[in-house]
Design a protein around this motif. Sequence first.
Motif, mmCIF file in Angstrom:
data_model
loop_
_atom_site.group_PDB
_atom_site.id
_atom_site.type_symbol
_atom_site.label_atom_id
_atom_site.label_comp_id
_atom_site.label_asym_id
_atom_site.label_seq_id
_atom_site.Cartn_x
_atom_site.Cartn_y
_atom_site.Cartn_z
ATOM 1 N N VAL A 169 0.860 -1.181 0.000
ATOM 2 C CA VAL A 169 0.000 0.000 0.000
ATOM 3 C C VAL A 169 0.900 1.236 0.000
ATOM 4 N N ARG A 170 0.582 2.166 -0.880
ATOM 5 C CA ARG A 170 1.361 3.405 -0.967
ATOM 6 C C ARG A 170 0.673 4.497 -0.159
ATOM 7 N N MET A 171 1.451 5.214 0.667
ATOM 8 C CA MET A 171 0.976 6.366 1.427
ATOM 9 C C MET A 171 1.519 7.634 0.770
ATOM 10 N N ARG A 172 0.655 8.608 0.569
ATOM 11 C CA ARG A 172 1.077 9.858 -0.049
ATOM 12 C C ARG A 172 0.529 11.034 0.755
ATOM 13 N N GLY A 173 1.372 12.053 0.927
ATOM 14 C CA GLY A 173 0.961 13.231 1.678
ATOM 15 C C GLY A 173 1.352 13.183 3.136
ATOM 16 N N LEU A 174 2.336 12.342 3.511
ATOM 17 C CA LEU A 174 2.775 12.254 4.900
ATOM 18 C C LEU A 174 3.441 13.552 5.349
ATOM 19 N N PRO A 175 3.278 13.905 6.612
ATOM 20 C CA PRO A 175 4.083 15.020 7.143
ATOM 21 C C PRO A 175 5.566 14.681 7.021
ATOM 22 N N PHE A 176 6.386 15.676 6.776
ATOM 23 C CA PHE A 176 7.811 15.414 6.595
ATOM 24 C C PHE A 176 8.476 14.895 7.869
ATOM 25 N N VAL A 216 10.260 7.181 1.468
ATOM 26 C CA VAL A 216 10.931 7.635 0.249
ATOM 27 C C VAL A 216 11.602 8.971 0.538
ATOM 28 N N HIS A 217 12.885 9.084 0.169
ATOM 29 C CA HIS A 217 13.652 10.296 0.432
ATOM 30 C C HIS A 217 14.302 10.815 -0.844
ATOM 31 N N TYR A 218 14.591 12.109 -0.830
ATOM 32 C CA TYR A 218 15.426 12.695 -1.873
ATOM 33 C C TYR A 218 16.870 12.257 -1.654
ATOM 34 N N PRO A 219 17.751 12.444 -2.645
ATOM 35 C CA PRO A 219 19.153 12.032 -2.467
ATOM 36 C C PRO A 219 19.845 12.686 -1.277
ATOM 37 N N ASP A 220 19.401 13.887 -0.871
ATOM 38 C CA ASP A 220 20.038 14.554 0.266
ATOM 39 C C ASP A 220 19.404 14.161 1.590
ATOM 40 N N GLY A 221 18.490 13.178 1.570
ATOM 41 C CA GLY A 221 17.911 12.673 2.800
ATOM 42 C C GLY A 221 16.602 13.308 3.201
ATOM 43 N N ARG A 222 16.154 14.334 2.498
ATOM 44 C CA ARG A 222 14.892 14.977 2.844
ATOM 45 C C ARG A 222 13.719 14.066 2.492
ATOM 46 N N PRO A 223 12.705 13.977 3.338
ATOM 47 C CA PRO A 223 11.545 13.123 3.027
ATOM 48 C C PRO A 223 10.701 13.727 1.911
ATOM 49 N N THR A 224 10.101 12.867 1.122
ATOM 50 C CA THR A 224 9.243 13.307 0.016
ATOM 51 C C THR A 224 7.768 13.341 0.399
ATOM 52 N N GLY A 225 7.425 12.734 1.531
ATOM 53 C CA GLY A 225 6.014 12.630 1.901
ATOM 54 C C GLY A 225 5.363 11.353 1.424
ATOM 55 N N ASP A 226 6.156 10.465 0.811
ATOM 56 C CA ASP A 226 5.654 9.172 0.339
ATOM 57 C C ASP A 226 6.233 8.054 1.188
#
Length: 663
Positions: free
Chosen positions: A351-358, A391-401
Motif C-alpha cells: 500500500v502506498r501512502m502519499r501526503g505524509l508530514p515530513f 521515500v527520500h530525496y538524495p540529500d535525505g529529505r523526506p518526500t512525503g511518500d
Amino acid sequence: MTAQVDYLAVVYTATSGASAELLGSDEKELVQLVWQLVDVKNKKLGRVNELLIEPDCSDLTEEREEEDVVEESVEEKRSGADCVSTSTSFEAALNLFHLQLTNEVNSAGAGTSVYLCTDGQLHIRQVIHPEAASKNILVPDCFYSFFDLRKEFKTQFPSFDLKALNVHVMAESVNVPADVPPMWDPSSALDPSAILPATAAVQQVQIMANIILALLSEPNCHTFSNLERVSEKFESGTCKMEKVCDNTVIRARGLPWQSSDQDIARFFRGLNIAKGGAALCLNAQGRRNGEALVRFVNEEHRDLALQRHKHHMGNRYIEVYKATGEDFLKIAGGTSNEVAIFLSREDQIIVRMRGLPFTATHEQVLTFFSPGDGPKETCPVSGGKDGILFVHYPDGRPTGDAFVLFACEEHAQCALRKHKEILGKRYIELFKSTAAEVQQVLNRYSSAPLIPVAPAPLVSVLPAVSLLPPPCGLRDCLRLRGLPYTASIEDILTFLGEFTHDIRPHGVHMVLNQQGRPSGDCFIQMTSAERALQASQRLHKHMMSSQRGVNSRYVEVFPCSAEEMGLVLMGGSLSHTHTHTHTRGRSGTGLSPPPCKSRRKCCWELGVLRDCRVGGLLPWGQGFWVFSNLVLWEDEEIWVNKEGFKNRVLVCVCEGVKSLKCD
C-alpha cells in the motif's frame, strides 16, 4: 514431466461472435460448448455432448437481440450430438460441464485422470478464462491444464508449420475422413468473423477425436506429454536486471488510475504473465498515468494479449500495443539494496501512502494502521518497522511518500479504508501499489537533482508538426473552461456530441496544474475554423456531467488559435478577455508569460528566425525570437540546436540575455 492421461476430453467452444483464429477477440459471450470423451488406454470414443448457454440478456443491444432470435430458430435444427443440454448462465454451464464430465469418467471405470484437449489455445485462454474473469466467476480446476492438439501433432510430425496447422490439415495428414462443409472449411479464405453453422462445433469435435485415435494407434503410438497450464495466480515481485525479450512485452493504455497489478492480471486472465511482469507507469509527478507494461512468459502469450486490444476493464476499454524489453526494464528494472530487502518478502500486499508530514516516523505510521475496536478494522503492518519504507530525496529529505506491507488482502483492504484519514495535521492518501511502482518512485526521487529547479511545463501529447501558426493564425481550436474536475476525455466527447467527428486525431488536450491535477480547462483541435465556431456558439454554457462525479457544471466554450493553445500547454496563460476578441496587436494580446526566475522585466513575443549562422554568434533583434522551454536567468547564454530553427516558435526572453549560440 509427463502427466498420466487416462482420458482426454475434446472440447470446442463457440461464441456469439467471431470464430477460427479470431475466436474471443471481440469479447462475445460463450453460447455453445461441445465435448467428447476419448479413452486413451482402450482407444474408444464416448458420446458427443452439447451444452447451449443463453447469453446475458442485460447486455444485449437491439442488433444483438435480432441475432439471438435468429440463433434460437436455428437451435431447433441442431443435430449430431448424442446429448444436448441447456444452461441459463455461464457459471451454471461450467459447473454442469464439470459435473457431466466427472460422471462420465467415473462410469467408464478405466481410470480417473482426465485432461481437456482443444484445437489451439483460444478456446481455453481467450474464451473461458476472460469471460470468467469479467464476471468474477471461479472456473473448475479442469480448465487450468489442457493439451493443445496442434502442438501434440507438431511433436509427432515436426515437419509441419505450427501456425499453418488446423483440424482440416491434421485430418488429411493422418487419413481421417473429414466431411467438412465448404462454408467452415478452415483451409478456405473466408472471413473468420463469420458465425459458424450450428452443426459445425459437433463435427469439429468428432474429427478431433478421430485424429487423437489416429495419433494413439500404430504406427504413431503418440504419447500426450506437452501439458499446457494456465496460471491460477499472478506472482508479484521484483524484476531482475536481465535481458527481456522484445517479443514478450506489451503496453496497456487507458487503465483506471486506481487499478493495481492484480487488476491487470485479471484483465489478461488465461495468459501467463511472468513473475513481477506487471509494471504500472508513473507521470512526472509520480502519479499513475493510466499505462502499464506487461511481460508475458513467451511470444505466444504476448500475441494472444494483443488480440485483447480495446477489451474492457469495467466500463473503460483498454488499448494494447507492442512494447520492447528495454521499455519494461526502464519501468520495472533496477533497485537499491534497501528496496530489494523491502520487496524480498513473498506474498505481501503493498500500500502506498502519499501526503505524509515530513516529520512522520515509523511509530506514527504503525499507530495510524493500529488495530481498531472491531475485528474488521485490524490491519497490522507486516514486519512492524521493517514493513515500512519511507521515500527520500538524495540529500535525505523526506518526500512525503511511503510504502507499507500487509500480510494478506483482508488487512490491505482494511488499511485502504483509512484513505484520507488524518495523520498529524494532514490527510493521507492510500493506494494499492506494486513492486514495480516502488522501484519507479525510488528511482525517480533518487535521480532528482539536489538543487530544485522549476517544474517543466505539463505538455500533453502534441503532434510532431508545429502548433504555432503565423501571428494571424486560424482559430480552428476550442477552449473549454470550467470543466468538472472529475471529467474524463469520454465525458468531453459526450459533451461535444455531433462535433466529436470534427476533432483531429489526438486532438483533445487536458490542461493540468503544477500538482498534476485537472485545472478545469481543456483544448480541442478541430478540423476547421467553421466547425470550431459552430461548436462554440451551440455549446457555450451548456451543462456537463461527469461519470465519476454527481455534480454538473456549465462549461464555457470559446474558439481559439493553435498559437494560444500551445502557449497554455507550454506553461503560459490566457487572459479572460483574450478569448473574446478577434483582433490582436503586439501589445495587449492577452497573453501572459510563463513564470520566470528573473525579477527584471520580461517580454513575450512572436516572430520568425530569419537567419542562422551555425557556429557563430547571432545578435538579438527584431524578429529574432526562438523557442526556450527553460526558465532563464540574467546574463544567461542560450544554447539551441539548429533543428529548432525550422519552425516559428515562442520564447520568454529576459533583459540581460546577451547572445545566442548555435551548435
